[in-house]
Design a protein around this motif. Sequence first.
Motif, PDB file in Angstrom:
ATOM      1  N   GLY A   1      38.770  47.476  53.387  1.00  0.00           N
ATOM      2  CA  GLY A   1      37.383  47.787  53.083  1.00  0.00           C
ATOM      3  C   GLY A   1      36.407  46.876  53.785  1.00  0.00           C
ATOM      4  N   GLY A   2      35.268  47.457  54.210  1.00  0.00           N
ATOM      5  CA  GLY A   2      34.249  46.690  54.907  1.00  0.00           C
ATOM      6  C   GLY A   2      32.989  46.453  54.099  1.00  0.00           C
ATOM      7  N   ASP A   3      33.005  46.813  52.823  1.00  0.00           N
ATOM      8  CA  ASP A   3      31.848  46.523  51.974  1.00  0.00           C
ATOM      9  C   ASP A   3      31.825  45.042  51.627  1.00  0.00           C
ATOM     10  OD1 ASP A   3      33.143  46.316  48.965  1.00  0.00           O
ATOM     11  OD2 ASP A   3      34.233  47.724  50.255  1.00  0.00           O
ATOM     12  N   ARG A   4      30.741  44.576  51.068  1.00  0.00           N
ATOM     13  CA  ARG A   4      30.565  43.140  50.820  1.00  0.00           C
ATOM     14  C   ARG A   4      31.643  42.590  49.879  1.00  0.00           C
ATOM     15  NH1 ARG A   4      25.951  41.021  52.969  1.00  0.00           N
ATOM     16  NH2 ARG A   4      26.556  39.051  51.982  1.00  0.00           N
ATOM     17  N   ASP A   5      31.942  43.337  48.812  1.00  0.00           N
ATOM     18  CA  ASP A   5      32.925  42.840  47.854  1.00  0.00           C
ATOM     19  C   ASP A   5      34.315  42.731  48.493  1.00  0.00           C
ATOM     20  OD1 ASP A   5      31.015  42.652  45.898  1.00  0.00           O
ATOM     21  OD2 ASP A   5      31.492  44.577  44.964  1.00  0.00           O
ATOM     22  N   SER A   6      34.674  43.743  49.273  1.00  0.00           N
ATOM     23  CA  SER A   6      35.996  43.725  49.895  1.00  0.00           C
ATOM     24  C   SER A   6      36.108  42.611  50.923  1.00  0.00           C
ATOM     25  CB  SER A   6      36.287  45.074  50.552  1.00  0.00           C
ATOM     26  OG  SER A   6      36.331  46.106  49.584  1.00  0.00           O
ATOM     27  N   LEU A   7      35.084  42.442  51.735  1.00  0.00           N
ATOM     28  CA  LEU A   7      35.110  41.371  52.735  1.00  0.00           C
ATOM     29  C   LEU A   7      35.144  39.997  52.073  1.00  0.00           C
ATOM     30  CD1 LEU A   7      32.552  42.784  55.329  1.00  0.00           C
ATOM     31  CD2 LEU A   7      35.017  42.496  55.649  1.00  0.00           C
ATOM     32  N   THR A   8      34.384  39.835  51.009  1.00  0.00           N
ATOM     33  CA  THR A   8      34.381  38.563  50.290  1.00  0.00           C
ATOM     34  C   THR A   8      35.764  38.261  49.732  1.00  0.00           C
ATOM     35  OG1 THR A   8      32.040  38.832  49.696  1.00  0.00           O
ATOM     36  CG2 THR A   8      33.338  37.271  48.387  1.00  0.00           C
ATOM     37  N   ALA A   9      36.418  39.284  49.154  1.00  0.00           N
ATOM     38  CA  ALA A   9      37.767  39.090  48.610  1.00  0.00           C
ATOM     39  C   ALA A   9      38.756  38.728  49.704  1.00  0.00           C
ATOM     40  CB  ALA A   9      38.213  40.362  47.886  1.00  0.00           C
ATOM     41  N   THR A  10      38.631  39.356  50.874  1.00  0.00           N
ATOM     42  CA  THR A  10      39.546  39.069  51.979  1.00  0.00           C
ATOM     43  C   THR A  10      39.381  37.645  52.485  1.00  0.00           C
ATOM     44  OG1 THR A  10      39.596  41.388  52.672  1.00  0.00           O
ATOM     45  CG2 THR A  10      40.205  39.750  54.321  1.00  0.00           C
ATOM     46  N   ILE A  11      38.145  37.191  52.621  1.00  0.00           N
ATOM     47  CA  ILE A  11      37.899  35.833  53.108  1.00  0.00           C
ATOM     48  C   ILE A  11      38.335  34.795  52.068  1.00  0.00           C
ATOM     49  CG2 ILE A  11      36.105  34.197  53.828  1.00  0.00           C
ATOM     50  CD1 ILE A  11      34.557  36.610  54.923  1.00  0.00           C
ATOM     51  N   ASN A  12      38.122  35.105  50.801  1.00  0.00           N
ATOM     52  CA  ASN A  12      38.536  34.184  49.745  1.00  0.00           C
ATOM     53  C   ASN A  12      40.049  34.015  49.704  1.00  0.00           C
ATOM     54  OD1 ASN A  12      36.452  32.944  47.929  1.00  0.00           O
ATOM     55  ND2 ASN A  12      35.712  35.051  47.861  1.00  0.00           N
TER      56      ASN A  12
END
Length: 318
Positions: free
Chosen positions: A256-267
């Motif tokens: 996913g490229g939405d903000r929540d998905s990107l944040t979860a991936t980086i975390n």
Amino acid sequence: MADPENLPASAEGHRVDEATGTRTVGHEWDGIEELNTPLPRWWLWTFYICIAWAVVYAALYPAWPMLHSATKGTLGWSSRGQLAQEMRADAKRRAPVVNAIATTALTDLPAKPQLMQAAVQGGGAAFRVHCIQCHGAGGAGLKKLYPSLTDDDWLWGGDLASIQYTITHGIRNPDHEATRASQMPAFGRDDILDAPQIDDVVSYVRTISGQDKAGAAATRGAAIFEANCAVCHGSGGQGGRIVGAPKLTDAIWLYGGDRDSLTATINQPRNGVMPRWNSRLDPATIKMLSAYVYSLGGGEKAQPAIAATEGQGADGQP
């Protein structure tokens, strides 16, 4: 069975019905009696034949269950044996084509259309047995779990040789030195970046992927990205096949490229695993699988830079 018409009325104490001449069964309910009408002879003979057939069948074929197996039968037949015989016959039938594929270099297959088509068909059969559980029947993958094989977004390269290497050695197999094995750091979990910094990086990634307009947060995120992420993903987020880092400038996202998905991936990245198939499939089958995956729509010509990825690792985000 004796003919009831020839029995005297007093035989066994059962009365013979005068209207039909048939002996009764000797029971009576409120004046109603039941006739002991004999079964038709054709039915009796059919019944006897079925009994005889069952006895013969039980002697010839596996029939009676026992504690750990069943009776073998005098013919020695079994469904497993029949299947093995049919598989040997099919393998013998396919042997000339399979041997031709096995002795032809993978990169030479496209120059031989008939052999390439045979490889694609054989690979499709193997794919339906071993790969659809994750990648789906048509190779479209499953969002947030398994990558699509039908697009042109490749982490390690989409040419025949790169696909073959990935299938052969797998991704992040700890028991195999040649496996593709890279790992994206858990920037949030391991306190490499704080929450505001991660939010700025997300803003930058969404900007370079065309989802948001550039702003102050994206500008700050660009500097953080350059210091922490560009070494794998490239300075512009174009990806890096040497370490299997995904391209961030397109609209193709597994998680996913939405903000929540990107944040979860980086975390906390997923760092998915794909089994290596060289321990389960023979080289000819792997070659056919490679041809099939290549044919799904995203296959690409060999690129010189891809050779450097051999022996490296899997994608940071498959």
